[in-house]
Motif scaffolding. Sequence first.
Motif, PDB file in Angstrom:
ATOM      1  N   ALA A 192      94.939  -8.427  55.152  1.00 22.33           N
ATOM      2  CA  ALA A 192      95.365  -9.630  53.994  1.00 22.33           C
ATOM      3  C   ALA A 192      94.968 -10.462  53.524  1.00 22.33           C
ATOM      4  CB  ALA A 192      97.161  -9.787  53.835  1.00 22.33           C
ATOM      5  N   PHE A 193      93.600 -11.517  54.542  1.00 27.58           N
ATOM      6  CA  PHE A 193      93.444 -12.198  53.417  1.00 27.58           C
ATOM      7  C   PHE A 193      91.856 -11.730  53.664  1.00 27.58           C
ATOM      8  CE2 PHE A 193      96.361 -13.915  56.408  1.00 27.58           C
ATOM      9  CZ  PHE A 193      97.013 -15.041  55.888  1.00 27.58           C
ATOM     10  N   ARG A 194      91.261 -10.031  53.461  1.00 34.35           N
ATOM     11  CA  ARG A 194      89.924 -10.106  53.162  1.00 34.35           C
ATOM     12  C   ARG A 194      89.107  -9.782  51.971  1.00 34.35           C
ATOM     13  NH1 ARG A 194      89.559  -7.581  59.319  1.00 34.35           N
ATOM     14  NH2 ARG A 194      88.765  -9.867  60.411  1.00 34.35           N
ATOM     15  N   LEU A 195      88.763  -9.188  51.236  1.00 36.59           N
ATOM     16  CA  LEU A 195      88.544  -8.555  50.660  1.00 36.59           C
ATOM     17  C   LEU A 195      87.835  -7.791  50.552  1.00 36.59           C
ATOM     18  CD1 LEU A 195      87.405 -10.975  47.324  1.00 36.59           C
ATOM     19  CD2 LEU A 195      89.485  -9.929  47.711  1.00 36.59           C
ATOM     20  N   ALA A 196      88.306  -5.975  51.117  1.00 33.67           N
ATOM     21  CA  ALA A 196      87.905  -5.439  52.076  1.00 33.67           C
ATOM     22  C   ALA A 196      87.379  -4.359  50.509  1.00 33.67           C
ATOM     23  CB  ALA A 196      88.485  -4.561  52.450  1.00 33.67           C
ATOM     24  N   GLY A 197      86.739  -3.139  50.813  1.00 36.35           N
ATOM     25  CA  GLY A 197      86.025  -1.908  49.821  1.00 36.35           C
ATOM     26  C   GLY A 197      85.193  -2.783  48.971  1.00 36.35           C
ATOM     27  N   PRO A 198      84.208  -1.645  49.190  1.00 44.52           N
ATOM     28  CA  PRO A 198      82.984  -1.741  47.944  1.00 44.52           C
ATOM     29  C   PRO A 198      83.308  -2.474  46.555  1.00 44.52           C
ATOM     30  CG  PRO A 198      83.724   0.308  47.440  1.00 44.52           C
ATOM     31  CD  PRO A 198      84.196  -0.186  49.262  1.00 44.52           C
ATOM     32  N   PRO A 199      82.713  -2.889  45.764  1.00 45.45           N
ATOM     33  CA  PRO A 199      82.879  -3.144  44.404  1.00 45.45           C
ATOM     34  C   PRO A 199      83.679  -2.811  43.294  1.00 45.45           C
ATOM     35  CG  PRO A 199      80.977  -4.998  45.494  1.00 45.45           C
ATOM     36  CD  PRO A 199      81.397  -3.444  45.906  1.00 45.45           C
ATOM     37  N   GLY A 200      84.447  -2.889  42.622  1.00 45.96           N
ATOM     38  CA  GLY A 200      85.134  -1.818  42.111  1.00 45.96           C
ATOM     39  C   GLY A 200      86.018  -0.781  42.283  1.00 45.96           C
ATOM     40  N   SER A 201      86.105  -0.848  43.832  1.00 46.17           N
ATOM     41  CA  SER A 201      87.096   0.319  43.926  1.00 46.17           C
ATOM     42  C   SER A 201      88.078  -0.097  43.935  1.00 46.17           C
ATOM     43  CB  SER A 201      86.796   0.259  45.829  1.00 46.17           C
ATOM     44  OG  SER A 201      86.574  -0.621  46.253  1.00 46.17           O
ATOM     45  N   GLY A 202      89.097   0.540  43.821  1.00 45.77           N
ATOM     46  CA  GLY A 202      90.641   0.404  44.394  1.00 45.77           C
ATOM     47  C   GLY A 202      91.491  -0.533  45.317  1.00 45.77           C
ATOM     48  N   ARG A 204      88.573  -3.166  46.285  1.00 47.53           N
ATOM     49  CA  ARG A 204      88.478  -4.068  45.936  1.00 47.53           C
ATOM     50  C   ARG A 204      89.953  -5.031  45.287  1.00 47.53           C
ATOM     51  NH1 ARG A 204      84.574  -7.159  46.699  1.00 47.53           N
ATOM     52  NH2 ARG A 204      83.757  -6.109  48.641  1.00 47.53           N
ATOM     53  N   ARG A 205      90.121  -4.566  43.726  1.00 47.19           N
ATOM     54  CA  ARG A 205      91.073  -4.606  43.160  1.00 47.19           C
ATOM     55  C   ARG A 205      92.185  -5.080  43.772  1.00 47.19           C
ATOM     56  NH1 ARG A 205      89.317  -0.525  40.118  1.00 47.19           N
ATOM     57  NH2 ARG A 205      90.567   0.952  40.379  1.00 47.19           N
ATOM     58  N   HIS A 206      92.689  -4.552  44.740  1.00 44.97           N
ATOM     59  CA  HIS A 206      93.950  -5.062  45.540  1.00 44.97           C
ATOM     60  C   HIS A 206      94.048  -5.726  46.115  1.00 44.97           C
ATOM     61  CE1 HIS A 206      97.216  -4.729  49.048  1.00 44.97           C
ATOM     62  NE2 HIS A 206      97.808  -3.588  48.180  1.00 44.97           N
ATOM     63  N   ASP A 207      92.658  -5.812  46.798  1.00 43.58           N
ATOM     64  CA  ASP A 207      92.576  -6.654  47.348  1.00 43.58           C
ATOM     65  C   ASP A 207      92.523  -8.875  46.842  1.00 43.58           C
ATOM     66  OD1 ASP A 207      92.963  -5.643  49.750  1.00 43.58           O
ATOM     67  OD2 ASP A 207      90.801  -5.990  50.247  1.00 43.58           O
ATOM     68  N   ARG A 208      91.986  -8.020  45.617  1.00 47.15           N
ATOM     69  CA  ARG A 208      91.569  -9.138  44.520  1.00 47.15           C
ATOM     70  C   ARG A 208      93.151  -9.811  43.828  1.00 47.15           C
ATOM     71  NH1 ARG A 208      86.628  -7.016  40.628  1.00 47.15           N
ATOM     72  NH2 ARG A 208      85.114  -7.413  41.722  1.00 47.15           N
ATOM     73  N   HIS A 209      94.401  -9.245  44.292  1.00 45.53           N
ATOM     74  CA  HIS A 209      95.064  -9.895  44.303  1.00 45.53           C
ATOM     75  C   HIS A 209      95.967 -10.454  44.990  1.00 45.53           C
ATOM     76  CE1 HIS A 209      99.056  -9.805  42.334  1.00 45.53           C
ATOM     77  NE2 HIS A 209      99.959  -9.019  42.727  1.00 45.53           N
ATOM     78  N   ARG A 210      96.287  -9.289  46.407  1.00 49.55           N
ATOM     79  CA  ARG A 210      96.507  -9.196  47.285  1.00 49.55           C
ATOM     80  C   ARG A 210      96.548 -10.708  48.248  1.00 49.55           C
ATOM     81  NH1 ARG A 210      96.668  -5.798  52.457  1.00 49.55           N
ATOM     82  NH2 ARG A 210      95.298  -5.826  52.570  1.00 49.55           N
ATOM     83  N   ALA A 211      94.980 -11.216  47.986  1.00 53.45           N
ATOM     84  CA  ALA A 211      93.895 -12.132  49.030  1.00 53.45           C
ATOM     85  C   ALA A 211      94.327 -13.298  48.286  1.00 53.45           C
ATOM     86  CB  ALA A 211      92.969 -11.920  49.415  1.00 53.45           C
ATOM     87  N   PRO A 212      94.426 -13.732  47.456  1.00 52.44           N
ATOM     88  CA  PRO A 212      94.594 -15.321  46.764  1.00 52.44           C
ATOM     89  C   PRO A 212      95.954 -15.682  47.193  1.00 52.44           C
ATOM     90  CG  PRO A 212      92.922 -13.675  45.151  1.00 52.44           C
ATOM     91  CD  PRO A 212      93.470 -13.128  46.215  1.00 52.44           C
ATOM     92  N   GLY A 213      97.193 -14.725  46.480  1.00 52.34           N
ATOM     93  CA  GLY A 213      98.441 -15.178  46.746  1.00 52.34           C
ATOM     94  C   GLY A 213      98.384 -15.568  48.773  1.00 52.34           C
ATOM     95  N   MET A 214      97.691 -14.595  49.775  1.00 47.42           N
ATOM     96  CA  MET A 214      98.012 -14.909  50.896  1.00 47.42           C
ATOM     97  C   MET A 214      97.527 -16.041  51.905  1.00 47.42           C
ATOM     98  SD  MET A 214     100.015 -13.199  52.335  1.00 47.42           S
ATOM     99  CE  MET A 214      99.732 -13.528  54.084  1.00 47.42           C
ATOM    100  N   TRP A 215      96.573 -16.937  50.603  1.00 49.25           N
ATOM    101  CA  TRP A 215      95.611 -18.015  50.837  1.00 49.25           C
ATOM    102  C   TRP A 215      96.310 -19.091  50.465  1.00 49.25           C
ATOM    103  CZ3 TRP A 215      90.793 -16.073  47.833  1.00 49.25           C
ATOM    104  CH2 TRP A 215      89.899 -15.152  48.834  1.00 49.25           C
TER     105      TRP A 215
END
Length: 396
Positions: A192-202, A204-215
Amino acid sequence: MVARAPGGWRVRTRLALLAWHRWFGLGASLWLLLLALTGSAITFYDEIDTWLNPDLRTTGEVVATSDAPAPLELAIARAQEALPGFEPWIVEFPHAPGRTLWMLGHEDSGGVERDFQLFSHPDDGRVLGWREQGRFALDRRHVMDVLYGLHVDLMLGPVVTWLFGLVSLLWLLDHLAAAWLSLPRLAAWRDAFRLAGPPGSGRRRHDRHRAPGMWLLVLTFVMSLTGVTLAWPEASRDAVGVLSPVSGRLDWTMPPAPDTPRTIDIDQAIARVQAQQPDARIHSVRILPRVGAYAVRTFDPRDVDQQGRLWTYVAMDDGRLRGQRHDRGESAGDALFVWQYALHSGQAFGLPGRVAVFVSGVGTALVCVTGVWLWWRRRRAVRGTGGGRAFRSTTG
């Protein structure tokens, strides 16, 4: 019989929370974005406003040029000469060398009452300038007050403050939904705290939303909780009062005495307080003609921020001390409420606390933007595939 969604209660709960989180986010993102950005800016209100208006906020000297500051009555008299009809209700002392006296008050001109902030030199009381409070103008004089007003009530009054309290309450509940959705399995909590997946992937987009919220989850939870109590003070006090008594400032319960003669001036009131507290450092004085008293605020070891939380009330007619109260009060309920502004502003922990609040605001703005962008991308994907199954498969 009523058909149930497949997958058991966990799946059904997750789908319900996902729907709540999605639609709350879409409905509240604009408001949260506004509150987050303005909140981050006003976290450093004093520093930014001083940088923008050094002629008002500073004297131009790094040390005081006089051992004894001018009497406040002289500063008030000069303020009234410069701005006829000006009546201050708060006089805030300079809390560092080279800073100015800051008066807040109103001026009645032709039956129209306007609020002003007026700045004076502490050494001789001369007026350095003033600005109208509550004026919507984005010039250097007013921009920080505009941001503050937008954060509190959009400069529209109590109804919007109440609305912001509702948004904060729903945001508080949404933290629970977001945590559940982000941590479906505790064993995989690190994901939940990681940015996973290759750049531009779904992913990665999902983690850009989730990870900062968890941090920032703990920080934003505190911001939402304190946002509720500050926007709904009476309702919050009533709710907490069920568990622990909550008292208020003494002037809230003093009987009205608007005809009290002002025999004692503001300097004499301060002298009475300093006679009782020789080492007291004064934060500000409130002039309360409604109850016939001065409220002298001083700094105290019990303070949780830099506001000076010890209030001593001096009668205007004979100078007697009418009472004294620290905002921390005597009960657990009082202690809870003295922390609300201190936590919301970050002042409870000095500069690191204010930096944390600033970061939480920027992070919240980022989560709002990425959340709407994520929804938009998925909505386009659903339209492209022509069905809801594709949408569901890309969520969570």
